[in-house]
Design a protein around this motif. Structure first.
Motif, PDB file in Angstrom:
ATOM      1  N   HIS A   1      -1.714  -3.299   3.764  1.00  0.00           N
ATOM      2  CA  HIS A   1      -0.126  -4.167   3.635  1.00  0.00           C
ATOM      3  C   HIS A   1      -0.411  -5.063   2.488  1.00  0.00           C
ATOM      4  O   HIS A   1       0.940  -4.772   1.906  1.00  0.00           O
ATOM      5  N   LYS A   2      -1.616  -5.281   2.530  1.00  0.00           N
ATOM      6  CA  LYS A   2      -1.321  -5.920   1.089  1.00  0.00           C
ATOM      7  C   LYS A   2      -1.244  -5.308  -0.467  1.00  0.00           C
ATOM      8  O   LYS A   2      -0.371  -5.646  -1.215  1.00  0.00           O
ATOM      9  N   GLU A   3      -1.452  -3.701   0.115  1.00  0.00           N
ATOM     10  CA  GLU A   3      -1.372  -2.642  -1.245  1.00  0.00           C
ATOM     11  C   GLU A   3       0.607  -2.160  -1.376  1.00  0.00           C
ATOM     12  O   GLU A   3       0.555  -2.390  -2.270  1.00  0.00           O
ATOM     13  N   ASN A   4       0.681  -2.249  -0.152  1.00  0.00           N
ATOM     14  CA  ASN A   4       2.396  -2.183  -0.440  1.00  0.00           C
ATOM     15  C   ASN A   4       3.181  -2.244   1.079  1.00  0.00           C
ATOM     16  O   ASN A   4       2.476  -1.737   1.559  1.00  0.00           O
ATOM     17  N   PRO A   5       3.258  -3.643   1.134  1.00  0.00           N
ATOM     18  CA  PRO A   5       3.718  -4.522   2.374  1.00  0.00           C
ATOM     19  C   PRO A   5       5.568  -3.794   2.888  1.00  0.00           C
ATOM     20  O   PRO A   5       6.201  -4.514   4.018  1.00  0.00           O
ATOM     21  N   ASN A   6       5.776  -2.259   2.178  1.00  0.00           N
ATOM     22  CA  ASN A   6       6.957  -1.924   2.423  1.00  0.00           C
ATOM     23  C   ASN A   6       6.689  -0.310   3.952  1.00  0.00           C
ATOM     24  O   ASN A   6       7.485  -0.193   3.848  1.00  0.00           O
ATOM     25  N   VAL A   7       5.511  -0.389   3.771  1.00  0.00           N
ATOM     26  CA  VAL A   7       4.774   1.270   4.446  1.00  0.00           C
ATOM     27  C   VAL A   7       4.334   0.657   6.015  1.00  0.00           C
ATOM     28  O   VAL A   7       3.951  -1.101   5.958  1.00  0.00           O
TER      29      VAL A   7
ATOM     30  N   LYS B   1       5.162  -4.294  10.088  1.00  0.00           N
ATOM     31  CA  LYS B   1       4.784  -3.311  10.053  1.00  0.00           C
ATOM     32  C   LYS B   1       4.049  -2.807  10.676  1.00  0.00           C
ATOM     33  O   LYS B   1       3.365  -1.336  10.232  1.00  0.00           O
TER      34      LYS B   1
END
Length: 221
Positions: free
Chosen positions: A9-15, A43
Motif C-alpha cells: 500500500h505504501k508503494e502504490n496506494p491506488n492498487v 484497498k
C-alpha cells in the motif's frame, strides 16, 4: 502478512491488496483469532479458492456430494464456507471477498462436481461475489511430460473452437451481473434464481411463471 500489505500500500496506494488464506487458499479462519488490524482504506480485499474435493469447513470428502441429500450438504457447506472465509464480509470491519479460483469438470460427467457447482452458484449469487474460474484453456501443448493433454476443467473443448460445457452461457449469466449496488437509489427487488440451469423465473404474457434469461430480472437490491 500485515507488514507485506502495508508495504504494498505504501508503494502504490491506488492498487488493491489481496490477502490469501492457508491450505491452498481455502482457510482464512485464523483471522478470527488474529485479525490484520491494518488501515489501508478500501484497498483491502480477501481471496479464497474452492473445489468439490477441497471441502468446505469440516466437509473434506468429494464423495459426500453424492452420499447425502444435496439440500443438507449444501446448507452445511455454506455454513462451513461462512466460517472459513465468508465471515470476513460481515460485521463492523467487513471487507470484500473474491473467489479467485474455483472449477468443475466441464465434461458434465462428474455428479459430485455438478452438485457442488449448483450449491456454490447459490452462494455466489446470493452474496453477489466476484469470482475467477479455472480454467479457460482447452488443453496443454505439454504437461507433465505428455503432449496435447486435455483440460477437462477448461471452458473451451480440446480443439479450442467450442464451449466444452453446452449450458455454460446460461449457467453463469446471473453470476456475471451486478446484483447488489450499494450506490443505487432504486427500490429493492427479489430474484427467483434456479441454479441448476442458471435461469431466472419470470411471468409470461399469460401471467404464468416460466424459466428464462435473467437479464430482465436484473434489479438492484
Amino acid at each position: 502478512m500485515s507488514q507485506a500489505a502495508m508495504a504494498i500500500h505504501k508503494e502504490n496506494p491506488n492498487v488493491l491488496v489481496l490477502i490469501s488464506g492457508l491450505n491452498f487458499d481455502t482457510e482464512l479462519q485464523f483471522l478470527k483469532r488474529k485479525p490484520l488490524n491494518i488501515n489501508i482504506g478500501n484497498k483491502l480485499v480477501y481471496e479464497t479458492h474452492l473445489y468439490s474435493w477441497t471441502g468446505i469447513g469440516t466437509l473434506k470428502l468429494k464423495d459426500i456430494w453424492i452420499k447425502q441429500p444435496l439440500n443438507r450438504i449444501c446448507a452445511l457447506s455454506i455454513r462451513g464456507l461462512d466460517s472459513s472465509a465468508g465471515f470476513l464480509t460481515m460485521g463492523e470491519n467487513a471487507a470484500p471477498l473474491i473467489f479467485t479460483e474455483f472449477g468443475f469438470d466441464q465434461t458434465g460427467v462428474s455428479i459430485q462436481d455438478n452438485r457442488f457447482l449448483t450449491c456454490l452458484q447459490t452462494y455466489l449469487a446470493g452474496r453477489d461475489m466476484d469470482w475467477g474460474l479455472w480454467a479457460f484453456q482447452g488443453g496443454y501443448y505439454v504437461r507433465g511430460g505428455d503432449v496435447h493433454v486435455d483440460e477437462t476443467f477448461g471452458v473451451l473443448n480440446s480443439d479450442w473452437n467450442h464451449l466444452r460445457y453446452p449450458n455454460f452461457t446460461d449457467k453463469f449469466q446471473l453470476l456475471q451481473m451486478k446484483i447488489q449496488d450499494p450506490t443505487s437509489k432504486a427500490g429493492n427487488a427479489n430474484i427467483m434464481y434456479y441454479p441448476l440451469s442458471g435461469q431466472c423465473t419470470k411471468v409470461n404474457q399469460k401471467n404464468e411463471l416460466e424459466l428464462g434469461t435473467c437479464e430482465k430480472n436484473h434489479h438492484n437490491r
